[in-house]
Design a protein around this motif. Structure first.
Motif, PDB file in Angstrom:
ATOM      1  N   GLN A 285       0.846  -1.188   0.000  1.00  0.00           N
ATOM      2  CA  GLN A 285       0.000   0.000   0.000  1.00  0.00           C
ATOM      3  C   GLN A 285       0.891   1.250   0.000  1.00  0.00           C
ATOM      4  OE1 GLN A 285      -2.630   0.224   3.409  1.00  0.00           O
ATOM      5  NE2 GLN A 285      -4.321   0.749   2.054  1.00  0.00           N
ATOM      6  N   VAL A 286       0.508   2.240  -0.787  1.00  0.00           N
ATOM      7  CA  VAL A 286       1.303   3.466  -0.917  1.00  0.00           C
ATOM      8  C   VAL A 286       1.493   4.142   0.445  1.00  0.00           C
ATOM      9  CG1 VAL A 286       1.356   5.781  -1.954  1.00  0.00           C
ATOM     10  CG2 VAL A 286       0.723   3.780  -3.342  1.00  0.00           C
ATOM     11  N   GLY A 287       0.467   4.146   1.288  1.00  0.00           N
ATOM     12  CA  GLY A 287       0.604   4.745   2.618  1.00  0.00           C
ATOM     13  C   GLY A 287       1.697   4.085   3.445  1.00  0.00           C
ATOM     14  N   GLN A 288       1.888   2.785   3.267  1.00  0.00           N
ATOM     15  CA  GLN A 288       2.951   2.076   3.997  1.00  0.00           C
ATOM     16  C   GLN A 288       4.331   2.473   3.480  1.00  0.00           C
ATOM     17  OE1 GLN A 288       1.312  -1.920   3.281  1.00  0.00           O
ATOM     18  NE2 GLN A 288       1.193  -2.120   5.506  1.00  0.00           N
ATOM     19  N   ILE A 289       4.406   2.819   2.201  1.00  0.00           N
ATOM     20  CA  ILE A 289       5.663   3.313   1.631  1.00  0.00           C
ATOM     21  C   ILE A 289       5.965   4.697   2.210  1.00  0.00           C
ATOM     22  CG2 ILE A 289       6.766   4.098  -0.511  1.00  0.00           C
ATOM     23  CD1 ILE A 289       5.005   1.921  -1.951  1.00  0.00           C
ATOM     24  N   ARG A 290       4.942   5.538   2.265  1.00  0.00           N
ATOM     25  CA  ARG A 290       5.120   6.914   2.765  1.00  0.00           C
ATOM     26  C   ARG A 290       5.460   6.945   4.250  1.00  0.00           C
ATOM     27  NH1 ARG A 290       0.143   8.855  -0.890  1.00  0.00           N
ATOM     28  NH2 ARG A 290       1.353   9.319  -2.777  1.00  0.00           N
ATOM     29  N   GLU A 291       4.973   5.971   5.014  1.00  0.00           N
ATOM     30  CA  GLU A 291       5.302   5.907   6.448  1.00  0.00           C
ATOM     31  C   GLU A 291       6.809   5.800   6.670  1.00  0.00           C
ATOM     32  OE1 GLU A 291       3.182   2.513   7.884  1.00  0.00           O
ATOM     33  OE2 GLU A 291       1.246   3.552   7.914  1.00  0.00           O
TER      34      GLU A 291
END
Length: 128
Positions: free
Chosen positions: A74-80
């Protein structure tokens, strides 16, 4: 190569797929993605991923002669992790912000391991 901003930013909830093009990128006994799948190679601007909303895992795998699996993240997990997934076409993005191994091996391996931990294998050749 600079990011092409004519494509909309991906939502945190968006899914991207990483084609697993080398056998050593997967622990085949446990179907776990290994950190090697997320190490930035020299001369790459970012890690290549396919945008899940426009391409299925099977379609992602079919783009390559040899594909040992497809992992989703998930993109949000990359951004974290302080990284981003920046679209450079309607169906493709680059994970940017990773250091090269030659520049900072510890940080490169730590971030690659964190990305691998957040990834799930969603397609393997045995599923075809």
């Amino acid at each position: 190569m600079t990011a092409n901003y004519k494509f909309d930013s991906l939502a945190d909830s968006a899914i991207v797929y990483r084609a697993l093009l080398r056998r050593q990128w997967i622990d085949e006994t446990s179907d776990i993605v290994l950190l090697f799948a997320y190490l930035l190679r020299p001369n790459e601007p970012g890690l290549s991923v396919t945008i899940g909303s426009v391409c299925s895992p099977e379609q992602c795998a079919a783009k390559f002669r040899n594909c040992y699996g497809v992992a989703s993240i998930q993109v949000g997990q990359i951004r974290e992790l302080g990284l981003d997934a920046v679209p450079d076409s309607a169906s493709h993005a680059q994970i940017v912000g990773l250091p090269y191994v030659a520049d900072d091996r510890d940080r490169a391996e730590r971030l690659a391991d964190l990305l691998a931990d957040r990834s799930r294998i969603v397609w393997t050749p045995s599923q075809t």
